[in-house]
Design a protein around this motif. Sequence first.
Motif, PDB file in Angstrom:
ATOM      1  N   LYS A 166       0.815  -1.216   0.000  1.00 31.81           N
ATOM      2  CA  LYS A 166       0.000   0.000   0.000  1.00 31.81           C
ATOM      3  C   LYS A 166       0.850   1.269   0.000  1.00 31.81           C
ATOM      4  CE  LYS A 166      -4.264  -1.684   0.531  1.00 31.81           C
ATOM      5  NZ  LYS A 166      -4.763  -2.172   1.826  1.00 31.81           N
ATOM      6  N   PHE A 167       2.125   1.132   0.398  1.00 29.48           N
ATOM      7  CA  PHE A 167       2.956   2.331   0.515  1.00 29.48           C
ATOM      8  C   PHE A 167       3.859   2.420  -0.705  1.00 29.48           C
ATOM      9  CE2 PHE A 167       6.707   4.663   2.180  1.00 29.48           C
ATOM     10  CZ  PHE A 167       6.061   5.858   2.470  1.00 29.48           C
ATOM     11  N   LYS A 168       3.531   3.362  -1.587  1.00 29.03           N
ATOM     12  CA  LYS A 168       4.176   3.346  -2.911  1.00 29.03           C
ATOM     13  C   LYS A 168       5.670   3.685  -2.865  1.00 29.03           C
ATOM     14  CE  LYS A 168       2.846   8.087  -4.311  1.00 29.03           C
ATOM     15  NZ  LYS A 168       3.620   8.601  -3.203  1.00 29.03           N
ATOM     16  N   ASP A 169       6.106   4.395  -1.816  1.00 30.29           N
ATOM     17  CA  ASP A 169       7.522   4.771  -1.737  1.00 30.29           C
ATOM     18  C   ASP A 169       8.377   3.725  -1.030  1.00 30.29           C
ATOM     19  OD1 ASP A 169       7.430   7.090  -3.135  1.00 30.29           O
ATOM     20  OD2 ASP A 169       7.188   8.396  -1.379  1.00 30.29           O
ATOM     21  N   TYR A 170       7.813   2.557  -0.763  1.00 27.76           N
ATOM     22  CA  TYR A 170       8.576   1.563  -0.010  1.00 27.76           C
ATOM     23  C   TYR A 170       9.839   1.177  -0.773  1.00 27.76           C
ATOM     24  CZ  TYR A 170       9.364  -2.041   3.463  1.00 27.76           C
ATOM     25  OH  TYR A 170       9.896  -2.790   4.490  1.00 27.76           O
ATOM     26  N   GLY A 171      10.984   1.279  -0.101  1.00 22.63           N
ATOM     27  CA  GLY A 171      12.255   0.969  -0.756  1.00 22.63           C
ATOM     28  C   GLY A 171      13.062   2.208  -1.096  1.00 22.63           C
ATOM     29  N   LYS A 172      12.523   3.406  -0.805  1.00 18.58           N
ATOM     30  CA  LYS A 172      13.228   4.610  -1.268  1.00 18.58           C
ATOM     31  C   LYS A 172      14.511   4.896  -0.499  1.00 18.58           C
ATOM     32  CE  LYS A 172      10.685   8.236   1.286  1.00 18.58           C
ATOM     33  NZ  LYS A 172       9.846   9.436   1.131  1.00 18.58           N
ATOM     34  N   LEU A 173      14.627   4.397   0.721  1.00 16.57           N
ATOM     35  CA  LEU A 173      15.852   4.630   1.488  1.00 16.57           C
ATOM     36  C   LEU A 173      16.913   3.579   1.159  1.00 16.57           C
ATOM     37  CD1 LEU A 173      17.381   6.154   3.800  1.00 16.57           C
ATOM     38  CD2 LEU A 173      16.421   4.450   5.362  1.00 16.57           C
ATOM     39  N   SER A 174      16.506   2.321   1.153  1.00 12.30           N
ATOM     40  CA  SER A 174      17.478   1.250   0.916  1.00 12.30           C
ATOM     41  C   SER A 174      17.724   1.051  -0.573  1.00 12.30           C
ATOM     42  CB  SER A 174      16.998  -0.046   1.562  1.00 12.30           C
ATOM     43  OG  SER A 174      15.698  -0.359   1.139  1.00 12.30           O
ATOM     44  N   HIS A 175      16.971   1.778  -1.408  1.00  9.69           N
ATOM     45  CA  HIS A 175      17.132   1.708  -2.858  1.00  9.69           C
ATOM     46  C   HIS A 175      17.009   0.262  -3.342  1.00  9.69           C
ATOM     47  CE1 HIS A 175      18.537   5.930  -2.837  1.00  9.69           C
ATOM     48  NE2 HIS A 175      19.078   5.584  -1.688  1.00  9.69           N
TER      49      HIS A 175
END
Length: 452
Positions: free
Chosen positions: A145-154
């Motif tokens: 549900k969270f579209k930005d998931y992964g933005k920190l760990s790339h």
Amino acid sequence: MKIYNSLTRKKEDFTATNNSVNMYVCGVTTYDKPHIGHAMSYIIFDTFHRYLEYLGFTVNRVQNFTDIDDKIIDRANKDSLDSNQVSEKNIKAYFDVMDKLNIKRANHYPRATNEIKEIIGIISNLIEREYAYESGGSVYFSVKKFKDYGKLSHRNVDEMLEATRFDVDENKINFADFVLWKSAKPGEPFWDSPWGNGRPGWHIECSAMVLHHLGEQIDIHGGGQDLVFPHHENEIAQSEAALGVNSFARFWVHNGLVQMDGDKMSKSLGNVFDVEVALKKYTSDAIRLWVLQSHYRKPLNLDENHIISSEKSISRLRNAIDIESNQDKQPISSQTYIDKFIQSMNDDLGTPAAIATLFDLARAIFRGRDNKDNVIDLIKALKKYSKLLGFDLKPSKKNIQISEKDIEELIDLRNDARSNKLFEESDRLRDKLQSLGVQISDSPEGTTWERI
Ligand SMILES: [Zn+2]
Ligand SMILES: [Zn+2]
């Protein structure tokens, strides 16, 4: 000052509204005493704190204690204590060693078990916004549900699914979903919640504490590189989903990790992995120097010889501040040294170069003494900027004194190496003894030693 931001993978200029910095650093899980990796991380964030203050920022630093967790419950069962007693004991041990390491206390140390109300609040909010679901008495965050998931760990979603594949839990809809509230098994400590008795998951406590103590957006979020995924990725998902914001922390700052080279860890020298043990053998200045001589984002090799040589190096700085100045002459200016120091620190907390400048200052002081110059300003600068890095430069009462038993053990190891024709190893052990002030001599009758 430029700081490397893990989120953008760039060094960025650091600024803050009204020069006021809200900083959150993930704290320890209180199932055991702190180890040298914790010391490294908190020395680094302490140095950030000190340097930001030097630059004129007001720093409000919050650091949590995860005082309820599976590992704490296991430890409590093993030691026939309750989980509270385990946590209290280790929190005390934490402050004891971190104070000795001259780490400034944070402004606030919230504990998970004191934040249950806030944690339940944020979980309820996530359920309401349909980012989380209840299942079998537990609550999970729905990663999809969270579209930005992964933005920190790339990472992309497939990689993350792969990483969480083994985290089997039949109540989850997807593997990558993570727990926000964990239902209690019989005999486990629990808190009352809308979903039944249970305890908070690890990730949610940090989101709740940041919001409660620092607000909706913070300037710096810190922690070790091992926390990037999943812990910090999950914190971002929780906080940004719950608050409907898209930049919960402006700068993500991660320190490298302590690496252990088993080969170089001499058993007979005691285990400096335990900070208490390390502090018995070495001064806090030496441990800080060992940490800060390496850049904070790089891995730090736990080689005790490096701590031993830091102990020697720091005594050079201590000696330099005791030099008498020739007041009849004009003082030698310290400005170029100060400029260099600041330039290094402004480049993503470049402590290795900044420390090199402190040693240049010490060298200039000794040279000035030999030339009968006035070194008073150089000494002032050396004191001030050493203090800024948390060194106290007090005379050391610690002599690295190795016990007779340890000497004999090292000699035995060396003799084993020699009889196995491992000459490199035997030379290394001889050098190690030498660095500990022990001279050995070989004769047909065997090996003898004396302290030098
Ligand atoms: Zn955290
Ligand atoms: Zn609180």
